[in-house]
Write a protein that holds these residues in place. Structure first.
Motif, PDB file in Angstrom:
ATOM      1  N   ILE A   1      95.531  25.476  42.286  1.00 40.35           N
ATOM      2  CA  ILE A   1      94.871  26.322  41.772  1.00 40.35           C
ATOM      3  C   ILE A   1      94.950  27.577  41.124  1.00 40.35           C
ATOM      4  O   ILE A   1      94.358  27.988  40.318  1.00 40.35           O
ATOM      5  N   ASN A   2      96.621  27.784  41.264  1.00 37.63           N
ATOM      6  CA  ASN A   2      96.836  28.780  40.911  1.00 37.63           C
ATOM      7  C   ASN A   2      97.064  28.565  39.576  1.00 37.63           C
ATOM      8  O   ASN A   2      97.666  30.243  38.628  1.00 37.63           O
ATOM      9  N   LYS A   3      97.184  27.631  39.176  1.00 36.25           N
ATOM     10  CA  LYS A   3      97.275  27.060  37.178  1.00 36.25           C
ATOM     11  C   LYS A   3      96.836  27.541  36.429  1.00 36.25           C
ATOM     12  O   LYS A   3      95.522  26.271  36.372  1.00 36.25           O
ATOM     13  N   PRO A   4      96.509  28.357  35.919  1.00 37.13           N
ATOM     14  CA  PRO A   4      95.312  28.687  34.938  1.00 37.13           C
ATOM     15  C   PRO A   4      94.438  27.998  33.739  1.00 37.13           C
ATOM     16  O   PRO A   4      95.577  27.504  33.047  1.00 37.13           O
ATOM     17  N   LYS A   5      93.559  26.895  33.259  1.00 32.79           N
ATOM     18  CA  LYS A   5      92.769  27.289  31.924  1.00 32.79           C
ATOM     19  C   LYS A   5      93.321  27.990  31.824  1.00 32.79           C
ATOM     20  O   LYS A   5      93.681  27.939  29.999  1.00 32.79           O
ATOM     21  N   LYS A   6      92.363  29.543  31.717  1.00 34.75           N
ATOM     22  CA  LYS A   6      93.524  30.205  30.683  1.00 34.75           C
ATOM     23  C   LYS A   6      93.838  32.206  31.342  1.00 34.75           C
ATOM     24  O   LYS A   6      93.066  31.578  32.304  1.00 34.75           O
ATOM     25  N   GLY A   7      94.442  32.747  30.720  1.00 35.17           N
ATOM     26  CA  GLY A   7      94.868  33.978  31.141  1.00 35.17           C
ATOM     27  C   GLY A   7      96.282  33.451  32.340  1.00 35.17           C
ATOM     28  O   GLY A   7      96.523  33.206  32.316  1.00 35.17           O
ATOM     29  N   THR A   8      96.408  34.392  33.162  1.00 32.40           N
ATOM     30  CA  THR A   8      97.254  34.258  33.889  1.00 32.40           C
ATOM     31  C   THR A   8      96.975  34.784  35.348  1.00 32.40           C
ATOM     32  O   THR A   8      96.176  35.897  35.517  1.00 32.40           O
ATOM     33  N   ILE A   9      97.990  34.325  36.234  1.00 29.92           N
ATOM     34  CA  ILE A   9      97.726  34.301  37.806  1.00 29.92           C
ATOM     35  C   ILE A   9      98.990  34.496  38.998  1.00 29.92           C
ATOM     36  O   ILE A   9      99.558  33.525  38.350  1.00 29.92           O
ATOM     37  N   ILE A  10      99.023  35.741  39.637  1.00 34.19           N
ATOM     38  CA  ILE A  10      99.942  35.653  39.975  1.00 34.19           C
ATOM     39  C   ILE A  10      99.778  36.105  40.957  1.00 34.19           C
ATOM     40  O   ILE A  10      98.389  36.574  42.135  1.00 34.19           O
ATOM     41  N   CYS A  11     100.451  35.036  42.110  1.00 35.65           N
ATOM     42  CA  CYS A  11     100.075  35.174  43.447  1.00 35.65           C
ATOM     43  C   CYS A  11     101.680  36.352  44.362  1.00 35.65           C
ATOM     44  O   CYS A  11     102.038  35.954  43.906  1.00 35.65           O
ATOM     45  N   ILE A  12     100.916  36.749  45.675  1.00 37.31           N
ATOM     46  CA  ILE A  12     102.154  36.923  46.497  1.00 37.31           C
ATOM     47  C   ILE A  12     101.612  36.714  47.780  1.00 37.31           C
ATOM     48  O   ILE A  12     100.225  37.315  49.018  1.00 37.31           O
ATOM     49  N   PRO A  13     102.112  35.806  48.552  1.00 33.33           N
ATOM     50  CA  PRO A  13     101.451  35.290  49.391  1.00 33.33           C
ATOM     51  C   PRO A  13     102.235  35.745  50.576  1.00 33.33           C
ATOM     52  O   PRO A  13     101.157  35.908  51.793  1.00 33.33           O
ATOM     53  N   VAL A  14     103.365  36.865  50.884  1.00 31.55           N
ATOM     54  CA  VAL A  14     103.169  37.833  52.163  1.00 31.55           C
ATOM     55  C   VAL A  14     103.765  38.895  51.035  1.00 31.55           C
ATOM     56  O   VAL A  14     104.950  38.596  50.676  1.00 31.55           O
ATOM     57  N   ILE A  15     103.212  40.414  51.491  1.00 27.59           N
ATOM     58  CA  ILE A  15     103.560  41.615  50.410  1.00 27.59           C
ATOM     59  C   ILE A  15     104.298  41.981  52.028  1.00 27.59           C
ATOM     60  O   ILE A  15     105.300  42.077  51.741  1.00 27.59           O
ATOM     61  N   ASN A  16     103.889  41.922  53.201  1.00 26.32           N
ATOM     62  CA  ASN A  16     104.978  42.328  53.798  1.00 26.32           C
ATOM     63  C   ASN A  16     105.637  41.108  54.321  1.00 26.32           C
ATOM     64  O   ASN A  16     105.763  41.108  55.596  1.00 26.32           O
ATOM     65  N   VAL A  17     106.911  40.802  54.204  1.00 27.30           N
ATOM     66  CA  VAL A  17     107.860  39.465  54.870  1.00 27.30           C
ATOM     67  C   VAL A  17     108.403  40.419  56.057  1.00 27.30           C
ATOM     68  O   VAL A  17     108.965  39.191  56.802  1.00 27.30           O
ATOM     69  N   PHE A  18     108.834  41.345  55.819  1.00 28.10           N
ATOM     70  CA  PHE A  18     109.653  42.229  57.314  1.00 28.10           C
ATOM     71  C   PHE A  18     108.790  42.033  58.234  1.00 28.10           C
ATOM     72  O   PHE A  18     109.139  41.113  59.315  1.00 28.10           O
ATOM     73  N   GLY A  19     107.185  41.943  58.222  1.00 26.21           N
ATOM     74  CA  GLY A  19     106.684  41.868  59.409  1.00 26.21           C
ATOM     75  C   GLY A  19     105.864  40.413  59.868  1.00 26.21           C
ATOM     76  O   GLY A  19     105.836  40.037  60.906  1.00 26.21           O
ATOM     77  N   PHE A  20     106.391  39.605  58.845  1.00 29.91           N
ATOM     78  CA  PHE A  20     106.003  38.103  59.063  1.00 29.91           C
ATOM     79  C   PHE A  20     107.241  37.138  59.438  1.00 29.91           C
ATOM     80  O   PHE A  20     106.866  36.682  59.888  1.00 29.91           O
ATOM     81  N   ILE A  21     108.502  38.009  59.503  1.00 33.73           N
ATOM     82  CA  ILE A  21     109.607  37.480  59.605  1.00 33.73           C
ATOM     83  C   ILE A  21     109.149  37.793  61.561  1.00 33.73           C
ATOM     84  O   ILE A  21     109.805  36.662  62.352  1.00 33.73           O
ATOM     85  N   HIS A  22     108.680  39.029  61.944  1.00 34.97           N
ATOM     86  CA  HIS A  22     108.793  38.775  63.233  1.00 34.97           C
ATOM     87  C   HIS A  22     107.033  39.120  64.540  1.00 34.97           C
ATOM     88  O   HIS A  22     107.224  38.910  65.056  1.00 34.97           O
ATOM     89  N   MET A  23     106.031  38.633  63.196  1.00 35.30           N
ATOM     90  CA  MET A  23     104.786  38.079  63.306  1.00 35.30           C
ATOM     91  C   MET A  23     104.386  39.726  63.937  1.00 35.30           C
ATOM     92  O   MET A  23     103.921  39.298  64.839  1.00 35.30           O
TER      93      MET A  23
END
Length: 322
Positions: free
Chosen positions: A76-98
């Motif tokens: 879905i992030n492959k656009p017909k026009k323009g640009t899509i930037i995805c950052i699924p996990v900003i707080n990787v530090f917290g995600f590692i430790h839940m």
């Protein structure tokens, strides 16, 4: 090439029609291992808006991460026009430790815009705000309810913003909840820069709910379709229900400590005096019924089996926009 034809982000130049996976690291773990925050960029050959899609500001909010993961894995992030930037996990530090916070104990969503010589969380906020956010024309930021409090799928925006109102209704979540921008939050900082953001809330920490996930993914497709960016391989569905617009609300708090069981679900309209749940003790000596203080929609339910006096157990609307 013009600046719009080449996106210069985190030291990498990405031209129209190109894809890239870049990352930024702010600090190492105490073991000297580098922690990278992946940033996934998809650009159409045709210029257009730049949409930033983020999740995982709080490391324990897995359902938001799952929404962005599906957006990427389905293409879905492959656009017909323009640009899509995805950052699924900003707080990787917290995600590692839940963990909701950063290792320095700070809530990332309370330190924006951050600083390059501040705390660890502050440095991540600064990197995000200086090197990624300025490129965006629109931001979709995905969150979930904290702890065991299950949020109905909702879009949170401020009142009296025509652009955000239109976008929120196009997104099509069951609820639009009008709330103030909190000081030092990601949303408030972007608002001051004039970059519109739809903040999505749904589900609870450490949990993935299919209905919440589908609402987030389908809402994203509607927004991208509205902007002329959605690839024609994807169909856009209409929202199942008309949107409930909540102007004001209140938390119902527990009058007793004990074992708790709710008897209503989120998105339920209740009347004053209706029984919402009950609090008991392990010994069967009392059974306290929790009743609705007013007519309204329940849009957050505490699903913890054990609660303490003063805990927030239901969020109920007190004023709706007709």
């Amino acid at each position: 090439m013009s600046e719009k034809e080449v996106l210069n982000i985190l030291g990498k130049k990405v031209a129209l029609g190109e894809s890239a996976k870049v990352s930024f690291s702010v600090a190492k773990l105490h073991t000297q291992n580098t922690i990278e925050v992946p940033v996934i960029i998809e650009r159409s050959k045709k210029p257009g808006p730049i949409v930033l899609i983020t999740a995982g500001i709080h490391g324990d909010e897995v359902n938001g991460v799952e929404i962005v993961r599906q957006i990427i894995s389905k293409g879905i992030n492959k656009p017909k026009k323009g640009t899509i930037i995805c950052i699924p996990v900003i707080n990787v530090f917290g995600f590692i430790h839940m963990d909701r916070e950063f290792p320095d104990g700070r809530d990332l969503n309370r330190v924006f815009p951050g600083g390059k010589s501040g705390s660890l969380a502050s440095r991540v906020a600064h990197k995000l705000m200086t090197e990624i956010v300025p490129h965006a024309d629109l931001i979709l930021d995905f969150h979930t309810g904290g702890a065991d409090r299950f949020n109905a799928a909702q879009i949170r925006i401020i009142k009296n913003d025509v652009v955000l109102d239109e976008l929120a209704q196009i997104f099509g979540a069951p609820i639009i909840y009008y709330t103030k921008n909190l000081n030092k939050s990601f949303r408030n900082t972007c608002y001051k820069l004039g970059i519109p953001m739809l903040l999505f809330e749904g589900g609870k920490s450490f949990h993935i709910d299919n209905n919440v996930t589908n609402t987030g993914v389908n809402g994203t497709k509607r927004i991208l379709n509205h902007l002329g960016m959605l690839n024609r391989n994807f169909k856009v569905s209409k929202p199942k229900k008309s949107c409930i617009k909540i102007l004001d609300s209140k938390w119902i708090r527990a009058n007793h400590s004990g074992m708790f069981k709710a008897s209503v679900d989120v998105n339920t309209f209740v009347k004053k005096g209706d029984v919402l749940g009950h609090i008991t003790d392990p010994y069967g000596s009392f059974n306290h019924f929790v009743k609705a203080p007013n007519n309204g929609y329940i849009f957050n339910v505490n699903e913890s089996p054990i609660i303490y006096q003063g805990d927030a157990i239901f969020h109920i609307s007190t004023k709706l926009q007709q």
